[in-house]
Design a protein around this motif. Structure first.
Motif, PDB file in Angstrom:
ATOM      1  N   MET A   1     -14.978 -20.872  -8.058  1.00 48.10           N
ATOM      2  CA  MET A   1     -14.895 -19.763  -7.140  1.00 48.10           C
ATOM      3  C   MET A   1     -16.179 -19.735  -6.315  1.00 48.10           C
ATOM      4  O   MET A   1     -17.265 -19.807  -6.856  1.00 48.10           O
ATOM      5  N   THR A   2     -16.040 -19.619  -5.017  1.00 50.01           N
ATOM      6  CA  THR A   2     -17.217 -19.637  -4.153  1.00 50.01           C
ATOM      7  C   THR A   2     -17.917 -18.277  -4.162  1.00 50.01           C
ATOM      8  O   THR A   2     -17.346 -17.265  -4.548  1.00 50.01           O
ATOM      9  N   LYS A   3     -19.147 -18.293  -3.696  1.00 42.89           N
ATOM     10  CA  LYS A   3     -19.959 -17.070  -3.653  1.00 42.89           C
ATOM     11  C   LYS A   3     -19.281 -15.992  -2.796  1.00 42.89           C
ATOM     12  O   LYS A   3     -19.252 -14.828  -3.164  1.00 42.89           O
ATOM     13  N   ASN A   4     -18.717 -16.382  -1.656  1.00 45.51           N
ATOM     14  CA  ASN A   4     -18.080 -15.412  -0.763  1.00 45.51           C
ATOM     15  C   ASN A   4     -16.878 -14.749  -1.417  1.00 45.51           C
ATOM     16  O   ASN A   4     -16.648 -13.566  -1.231  1.00 45.51           O
ATOM     17  N   ARG A   5     -16.104 -15.505  -2.192  1.00 47.91           N
ATOM     18  CA  ARG A   5     -14.945 -14.932  -2.870  1.00 47.91           C
ATOM     19  C   ARG A   5     -15.387 -13.970  -3.961  1.00 47.91           C
ATOM     20  O   ARG A   5     -14.785 -12.920  -4.151  1.00 47.91           O
ATOM     21  N   VAL A   6     -16.451 -14.321  -4.670  1.00 46.90           N
ATOM     22  CA  VAL A   6     -16.976 -13.434  -5.707  1.00 46.90           C
ATOM     23  C   VAL A   6     -17.492 -12.153  -5.069  1.00 46.90           C
ATOM     24  O   VAL A   6     -17.222 -11.055  -5.551  1.00 46.90           O
ATOM     25  N   CYS A   7     -18.223 -12.278  -3.974  1.00 46.09           N
ATOM     26  CA  CYS A   7     -18.731 -11.092  -3.272  1.00 46.09           C
ATOM     27  C   CYS A   7     -17.581 -10.208  -2.798  1.00 46.09           C
ATOM     28  O   CYS A   7     -17.667  -8.980  -2.875  1.00 46.09           O
ATOM     29  N   ALA A   8     -16.515 -10.815  -2.323  1.00 45.27           N
ATOM     30  CA  ALA A   8     -15.359 -10.038  -1.859  1.00 45.27           C
ATOM     31  C   ALA A   8     -14.754  -9.232  -3.004  1.00 45.27           C
ATOM     32  O   ALA A   8     -14.374  -8.073  -2.821  1.00 45.27           O
ATOM     33  N   ILE A   9     -14.692  -9.822  -4.185  1.00 42.50           N
ATOM     34  CA  ILE A   9     -14.182  -9.105  -5.357  1.00 42.50           C
ATOM     35  C   ILE A   9     -15.117  -7.948  -5.704  1.00 42.50           C
ATOM     36  O   ILE A   9     -14.677  -6.824  -5.935  1.00 42.50           O
ATOM     37  N   PHE A  10     -16.404  -8.214  -5.728  1.00 46.50           N
ATOM     38  CA  PHE A  10     -17.379  -7.185  -6.060  1.00 46.50           C
ATOM     39  C   PHE A  10     -17.363  -6.046  -5.034  1.00 46.50           C
ATOM     40  O   PHE A  10     -17.579  -4.883  -5.373  1.00 46.50           O
ATOM     41  N   GLU A  11     -17.116  -6.375  -3.763  1.00 43.80           N
ATOM     42  CA  GLU A  11     -17.103  -5.352  -2.722  1.00 43.80           C
ATOM     43  C   GLU A  11     -15.966  -4.353  -2.915  1.00 43.80           C
ATOM     44  O   GLU A  11     -16.043  -3.229  -2.438  1.00 43.80           O
ATOM     45  N   HIS A  12     -14.911  -4.752  -3.631  1.00 42.65           N
ATOM     46  CA  HIS A  12     -13.837  -3.821  -3.966  1.00 42.65           C
ATOM     47  C   HIS A  12     -14.245  -2.880  -5.088  1.00 42.65           C
ATOM     48  O   HIS A  12     -13.679  -1.803  -5.240  1.00 42.65           O
ATOM     49  N   LEU A  13     -15.213  -3.279  -5.886  1.00 41.08           N
ATOM     50  CA  LEU A  13     -15.622  -2.507  -7.062  1.00 41.08           C
ATOM     51  C   LEU A  13     -16.889  -1.690  -6.847  1.00 41.08           C
ATOM     52  O   LEU A  13     -17.100  -0.679  -7.518  1.00 41.08           O
ATOM     53  N   TYR A  14     -17.759  -2.145  -5.944  1.00 40.69           N
ATOM     54  CA  TYR A  14     -19.062  -1.510  -5.748  1.00 40.69           C
ATOM     55  C   TYR A  14     -19.244  -1.124  -4.287  1.00 40.69           C
ATOM     56  O   TYR A  14     -18.682  -1.749  -3.389  1.00 40.69           O
ATOM     57  N   ASP A  15     -20.070  -0.115  -4.068  1.00 38.65           N
ATOM     58  CA  ASP A  15     -20.356   0.333  -2.706  1.00 38.65           C
ATOM     59  C   ASP A  15     -21.206  -0.670  -1.941  1.00 38.65           C
ATOM     60  O   ASP A  15     -21.016  -0.870  -0.749  1.00 38.65           O
ATOM     61  N   ASP A  16     -22.173  -1.245  -2.603  1.00 41.26           N
ATOM     62  CA  ASP A  16     -23.054  -2.242  -1.985  1.00 41.26           C
ATOM     63  C   ASP A  16     -23.131  -3.466  -2.879  1.00 41.26           C
ATOM     64  O   ASP A  16     -23.229  -3.341  -4.100  1.00 41.26           O
ATOM     65  N   VAL A  17     -23.115  -4.637  -2.267  1.00 37.10           N
ATOM     66  CA  VAL A  17     -23.198  -5.899  -3.001  1.00 37.10           C
ATOM     67  C   VAL A  17     -24.270  -6.759  -2.340  1.00 37.10           C
ATOM     68  O   VAL A  17     -24.287  -6.917  -1.122  1.00 37.10           O
ATOM     69  N   PHE A  18     -25.188  -7.268  -3.172  1.00 39.07           N
ATOM     70  CA  PHE A  18     -26.293  -8.087  -2.688  1.00 39.07           C
ATOM     71  C   PHE A  18     -26.455  -9.309  -3.564  1.00 39.07           C
ATOM     72  O   PHE A  18     -26.110  -9.278  -4.741  1.00 39.07           O
ATOM     73  N   SER A  19     -27.038 -10.354  -3.009  1.00 32.86           N
ATOM     74  CA  SER A  19     -27.547 -11.413  -3.875  1.00 32.86           C
ATOM     75  C   SER A  19     -28.846 -10.869  -4.455  1.00 32.86           C
ATOM     76  O   SER A  19     -29.460  -9.949  -3.893  1.00 32.86           O
ATOM     77  N   LEU A  20     -29.278 -11.404  -5.586  1.00 36.09           N
ATOM     78  CA  LEU A  20     -30.502 -10.916  -6.210  1.00 36.09           C
ATOM     79  C   LEU A  20     -31.698 -11.083  -5.281  1.00 36.09           C
ATOM     80  O   LEU A  20     -32.540 -10.194  -5.172  1.00 36.09           O
ATOM     81  N   VAL A  21     -31.755 -12.191  -4.562  1.00 36.34           N
ATOM     82  CA  VAL A  21     -32.884 -12.414  -3.652  1.00 36.34           C
ATOM     83  C   VAL A  21     -32.882 -11.377  -2.527  1.00 36.34           C
ATOM     84  O   VAL A  21     -33.931 -10.839  -2.161  1.00 36.34           O
ATOM     85  N   ASP A  22     -31.710 -11.030  -1.997  1.00 35.77           N
ATOM     86  CA  ASP A  22     -31.638 -10.012  -0.946  1.00 35.77           C
ATOM     87  C   ASP A  22     -32.019  -8.639  -1.482  1.00 35.77           C
ATOM     88  O   ASP A  22     -32.716  -7.871  -0.822  1.00 35.77           O
ATOM     89  N   TRP A  23     -31.552  -8.324  -2.699  1.00 33.39           N
ATOM     90  CA  TRP A  23     -31.882  -7.045  -3.309  1.00 33.39           C
ATOM     91  C   TRP A  23     -33.387  -6.934  -3.548  1.00 33.39           C
ATOM     92  O   TRP A  23     -33.983  -5.892  -3.288  1.00 33.39           O
ATOM     93  N   LEU A  24     -34.010  -8.016  -4.011  1.00 29.86           N
ATOM     94  CA  LEU A  24     -35.456  -8.001  -4.242  1.00 29.86           C
ATOM     95  C   LEU A  24     -36.225  -7.836  -2.935  1.00 29.86           C
ATOM     96  O   LEU A  24     -37.233  -7.126  -2.882  1.00 29.86           O
ATOM     97  N   HIS A  25     -35.753  -8.478  -1.865  1.00 37.71           N
ATOM     98  CA  HIS A  25     -36.391  -8.300  -0.555  1.00 37.71           C
ATOM     99  C   HIS A  25     -36.283  -6.838  -0.106  1.00 37.71           C
ATOM    100  O   HIS A  25     -37.248  -6.254   0.387  1.00 37.71           O
ATOM    101  N   GLN A  26     -35.105  -6.258  -0.270  1.00 38.19           N
ATOM    102  CA  GLN A  26     -34.898  -4.862   0.106  1.00 38.19           C
ATOM    103  C   GLN A  26     -35.793  -3.956  -0.742  1.00 38.19           C
ATOM    104  O   GLN A  26     -36.433  -3.039  -0.214  1.00 38.19           O
ATOM    105  N   PHE A  27     -35.848  -4.214  -2.042  1.00 44.29           N
ATOM    106  CA  PHE A  27     -36.698  -3.434  -2.939  1.00 44.29           C
ATOM    107  C   PHE A  27     -38.154  -3.531  -2.496  1.00 44.29           C
ATOM    108  O   PHE A  27     -38.868  -2.539  -2.429  1.00 44.29           O
ATOM    109  N   ARG A  28     -38.574  -4.744  -2.178  1.00 41.77           N
ATOM    110  CA  ARG A  28     -39.962  -4.965  -1.744  1.00 41.77           C
ATOM    111  C   ARG A  28     -40.267  -4.169  -0.483  1.00 41.77           C
ATOM    112  O   ARG A  28     -41.309  -3.537  -0.366  1.00 41.77           O
ATOM    113  N   ASN A  29     -39.347  -4.173   0.468  1.00 39.70           N
ATOM    114  CA  ASN A  29     -39.575  -3.467   1.727  1.00 39.70           C
ATOM    115  C   ASN A  29     -39.563  -1.948   1.544  1.00 39.70           C
ATOM    116  O   ASN A  29     -40.357  -1.243   2.156  1.00 39.70           O
ATOM    117  N   GLU A  30     -38.662  -1.427   0.705  1.00 41.34           N
ATOM    118  CA  GLU A  30     -38.571   0.014   0.487  1.00 41.34           C
ATOM    119  C   GLU A  30     -39.760   0.548  -0.293  1.00 41.34           C
ATOM    120  O   GLU A  30     -40.203   1.662  -0.074  1.00 41.34           O
TER     121      GLU A  30
END
Length: 106
Positions: A1-30
């Motif tokens: 299963m590709t990353k995009n398909r997994v993200c699409a599944i997660f987007e049905h379950l969660y309000d926001d979906v990030f890769s860990l690296v993107d989440w860490l960048h966002q955390f760092r900036n906030e």
């Protein structure tokens, strides 16, 4: 299963979906965290872990504590002793080579 398909599944379950690296960048900036998420010297397997691990956030999510740090406050010796203590307190602790010569900590 590709990353995009997994993200699409997660987007049905969660309000926001990030890769860990993107989440860490966002955390760092906030949080005005000045550390680097990725370094030139990081191994390809570590980079892959950060890029392929998916974070799902529901709303309203509790904010992380403001004083969070990623610094290590324990020395390796303390960590090893805690692990040995936990192993010793388990059933059959005498069978684990790490617990040989140790007794319960009081």
């Amino acid at each position: 299963m590709t990353k995009n398909r997994v993200c699409a599944i997660f987007e049905h379950l969660y309000d926001d979906v990030f890769s860990l690296v993107d989440w860490l960048h966002q955390f760092r900036n906030e949080r005005k965290f000045h550390g680097e998420v990725l370094l030139e010297s990081d191994s390809p397997s570590y980079r892959n872990l950060l890029e392929t691990t998916i974070i799902g956030v529901t709303s309203p999510a509790k904010p992380l504590p403001a004083g969070i740090t990623f610094s290590q406050d324990s020395h390796q010796r303390e960590i090893v002793l805690r692990v040995i203590e936990r192993l010793y307190n388990r059933k059959g602790a005498g069978k684990n080579i790490l617990t040989l010569g140790f007794g319960p900590v009081s």
